[in-house]
Motif scaffolding. Structure first.
Motif, short mmCIF file in Angstrom:
data_model
loop_
_atom_site.label_atom_id
_atom_site.label_comp_id
_atom_site.label_asym_id
_atom_site.label_seq_id
_atom_site.Cartn_x
_atom_site.Cartn_y
_atom_site.Cartn_z
N ARG A 71 0.65 -1.19 -0.05
CA ARG A 71 -0.03 0.02 -0.07
C ARG A 71 0.92 1.36 -0.05
O ARG A 71 0.62 2.34 -0.76
CB ARG A 71 -1.01 -0.02 1.18
CG ARG A 71 -1.99 -1.02 1.01
CD ARG A 71 -3.13 -0.66 2.20
NE ARG A 71 -2.70 -0.88 3.53
CZ ARG A 71 -2.82 -2.14 4.20
NH1 ARG A 71 -3.25 -3.13 3.48
NH2 ARG A 71 -2.40 -2.14 5.43
N PHE A 72 1.95 1.15 0.87
CA PHE A 72 2.96 2.45 0.92
C PHE A 72 3.50 2.46 -0.64
O PHE A 72 3.81 3.80 -0.99
CB PHE A 72 3.75 2.16 1.93
CG PHE A 72 4.83 3.33 1.95
CD1 PHE A 72 4.40 4.60 2.57
CD2 PHE A 72 6.27 3.30 1.41
CE1 PHE A 72 5.46 5.64 2.60
CE2 PHE A 72 7.07 4.30 1.73
CZ PHE A 72 6.62 5.32 2.29
N GLY A 73 3.90 1.73 -1.18
CA GLY A 73 4.53 1.58 -2.58
C GLY A 73 3.77 2.21 -3.61
O GLY A 73 3.92 2.98 -4.31
N SER A 74 2.40 1.74 -3.50
CA SER A 74 1.40 2.13 -4.48
C SER A 74 0.89 3.79 -4.12
O SER A 74 0.70 4.74 -5.18
CB SER A 74 0.15 1.51 -4.58
OG SER A 74 -0.49 1.27 -3.05
N LEU A 75 1.15 4.23 -2.95
CA LEU A 75 0.90 5.61 -2.64
C LEU A 75 2.07 6.44 -3.27
O LEU A 75 1.75 7.50 -3.74
CB LEU A 75 1.18 5.65 -1.38
CG LEU A 75 0.79 7.34 -0.62
CD1 LEU A 75 -0.55 7.83 -1.03
CD2 LEU A 75 0.74 7.27 0.95
N LEU A 76 3.32 5.80 -2.94
CA LEU A 76 4.66 6.56 -3.51
C LEU A 76 4.43 6.65 -5.17
O LEU A 76 4.93 7.63 -6.03
CB LEU A 76 5.79 5.83 -3.24
CG LEU A 76 6.28 5.73 -1.88
CD1 LEU A 76 7.47 5.21 -1.62
CD2 LEU A 76 6.38 7.43 -1.16
N MET A 77 3.77 5.76 -5.89
CA MET A 77 3.76 5.87 -7.29
C MET A 77 2.69 6.65 -7.55
O MET A 77 2.97 7.23 -8.75
CB MET A 77 3.51 4.43 -7.64
CG MET A 77 4.44 3.25 -7.52
SD MET A 77 5.84 3.87 -8.66
CE MET A 77 5.25 3.59 -10.19
N ARG A 78 1.47 7.02 -7.03
CA ARG A 78 0.46 7.92 -7.23
C ARG A 78 0.61 9.04 -7.02
O ARG A 78 0.48 9.95 -7.70
CB ARG A 78 -0.91 7.47 -6.56
CG ARG A 78 -1.48 5.98 -6.81
CD ARG A 78 -2.74 6.19 -6.25
NE ARG A 78 -2.86 6.16 -4.58
CZ ARG A 78 -2.88 5.02 -4.03
NH1 ARG A 78 -2.74 3.83 -4.68
NH2 ARG A 78 -2.92 5.04 -2.79
N THR A 79 1.87 9.54 -5.89
CA THR A 79 2.03 10.85 -5.90
C THR A 79 2.68 11.39 -6.89
O THR A 79 2.52 12.79 -7.34
CB THR A 79 3.00 11.05 -4.61
OG1 THR A 79 2.24 10.48 -3.57
CG2 THR A 79 3.47 12.59 -4.27
N PRO A 80 3.96 10.94 -7.48
CA PRO A 80 4.74 11.60 -8.73
C PRO A 80 3.65 11.75 -9.73
O PRO A 80 3.57 12.73 -10.57
CB PRO A 80 5.76 10.52 -8.93
CG PRO A 80 6.00 10.03 -7.80
CD PRO A 80 4.75 9.73 -7.02
N ALA A 81 2.49 11.01 -10.17
CA ALA A 81 1.71 10.94 -11.15
C ALA A 81 0.65 11.92 -10.96
O ALA A 81 0.56 12.69 -11.96
CB ALA A 81 1.04 9.76 -11.35
N ILE B 104 1.36 14.79 -9.02
CA ILE B 104 2.53 16.09 -9.37
C ILE B 104 2.53 16.34 -11.01
O ILE B 104 2.53 17.41 -11.42
CB ILE B 104 3.91 16.04 -8.77
CG1 ILE B 104 3.59 15.90 -7.25
CG2 ILE B 104 4.87 16.97 -9.11
CD1 ILE B 104 4.98 15.52 -6.54
N VAL B 105 2.80 15.20 -11.48
CA VAL B 105 2.99 15.56 -13.07
C VAL B 105 1.76 15.85 -13.61
O VAL B 105 1.56 16.79 -14.68
CB VAL B 105 3.34 14.10 -13.80
CG1 VAL B 105 3.47 14.24 -15.41
CG2 VAL B 105 4.91 13.93 -13.28
N SER B 106 0.58 15.34 -13.44
CA SER B 106 -0.73 15.75 -13.80
C SER B 106 -0.97 17.22 -13.39
O SER B 106 -1.52 18.20 -14.46
CB SER B 106 -1.96 14.92 -13.11
OG SER B 106 -1.46 13.40 -13.34
N VAL B 107 -0.77 17.76 -12.33
CA VAL B 107 -0.70 19.31 -11.87
C VAL B 107 -0.12 20.03 -12.77
O VAL B 107 -0.47 21.06 -13.38
CB VAL B 107 -0.61 19.38 -10.49
CG1 VAL B 107 -0.75 20.90 -10.12
CG2 VAL B 107 -1.63 18.72 -9.65
N ALA B 108 1.39 19.73 -12.98
CA ALA B 108 2.06 20.22 -13.76
C ALA B 108 1.69 20.56 -15.39
O ALA B 108 1.82 21.62 -16.07
CB ALA B 108 3.54 19.67 -13.74
#
Length: 270
Positions: free
Chosen positions: A73-83, A85-89
């Motif tokens: 679950r922690f790993g999937s959260l880490l993967m969603r956070t960069p995605a 950030i990229v989406s907001v950018a």
């Protein structure tokens, strides 16, 4: 162990107890034992049915551990956070592109000041009190409309004569320098041509001259405050001309003026 009633579990009279609906007929006769251990065979049969699937491998048993599930679950959260950030950018970039491409109000080009630049400004003439040739304080707002000539370092006798000749009646010509009075004796005359010339920024002893209904006043700005407040450059052998209407609004500023032709079009606007 209790047995079935003679009336299929119904009380005498054929009515259901407590007004509950009847059980489906396909269920048959339901017998509830007094000792639940008698249902052990049925429990084993149900468990056997649940174990009909293939046995779990070691890897499946490993990944089903609680610690491993938390790590996943922690790993999937880490993967969603960069995605995220990229989406907001990407959204911000798209919004910026739309904003830059959206037509806006036309902008006036900035005026670059050079040695020959004529500046049109929207603003009022500063309320300054300068020193007259008679040593008395005089407000530059008290003689409007007016043409202000800053003559430091300028041999402006010809420019002054031409300005007075071109100015409309009622327009005051203010000659402003930082120098003191000349040493020549005071002269009183009704003709401007008889006044001492404006040379090298020296303030003549004639405080005010009148010619053809036009007034010329000589003033001293000891600290060069007017030049600084109007952001004019240092003297370079030419005069600075400021044209002001009767309300005190600056019509035009000519930082470099050596000829009447430079300010003649604006004189007609006063």
């Amino acid at each position: 162990m209790a047995g079935a009633s003679d009336n299929d579990g119904r009380p005498p009279g054929g009515e259901s107890p407590d007004d509950l609906p009847d059980l489906p007929e396909e269920w048959g006769v339901i017998v509830i034992p007094d000792d639940l251990s008698e249902l052990a065979d049925e429990v084993e049969a149900v468990r056997a049915e649940l174990r009909t699937g293939p046995p779990l491998t070691r890897w499946q048993l490993f990944v089903r551990r609680p610690a491993i599930r938390r790590t996943r679950r922690f790993g999937s959260l880490l993967m969603r956070t960069p995605a995220l950030i990229v989406s907001v950018a990407v959204l911000v970039t798209i919004a910026s592109l739309f904003a830059s491409a959206w037509p806006g109000p036309a902008r006036q080009p900035a005026t670059q000041r050079t040695s020959g630049t004529t500046e049109s400004r929207v603003g009022r003439l500063p309320a300054l009190d300068l020193i007259g040739a008679d040593g008395q304080s005089a407000s530059i707002l008290g003689s409007l409309p007016a043409v202000l000539l800053l003559t430091d370092g300028c041999d402006c006798a010809r420019l002054l004569d031409d300005t007075v000749a071109a100015a409309a009646p009622g327009v005051t010509v203010l000659v402003i320098t930082t120098r003191g009075l000349s040493a020549s004796p005071s002269t009183t005359t009704s003709s401007l041509s008889a006044s001492p010339p404006v040379s090298a920024g020296v303030l003549p002893t004639l405080p005010t001259a009148h010619a053809g209904g036009k007034t010329v006043t000589f003033l001293q700005d000891r600290t060069d405050t007017l030049r600084h407040q109007l952001d004019l450059s240092d003297p370079d052998g030419t005069a600075a001309a400021i044209l002001v209407d009767k309300t005190g609004e600056i019509v035009r500023i000519h930082p470099r003026t050596a000829s009447i032709e430079t300010i003649r079009p604006d004189l007609a606007r006063l």
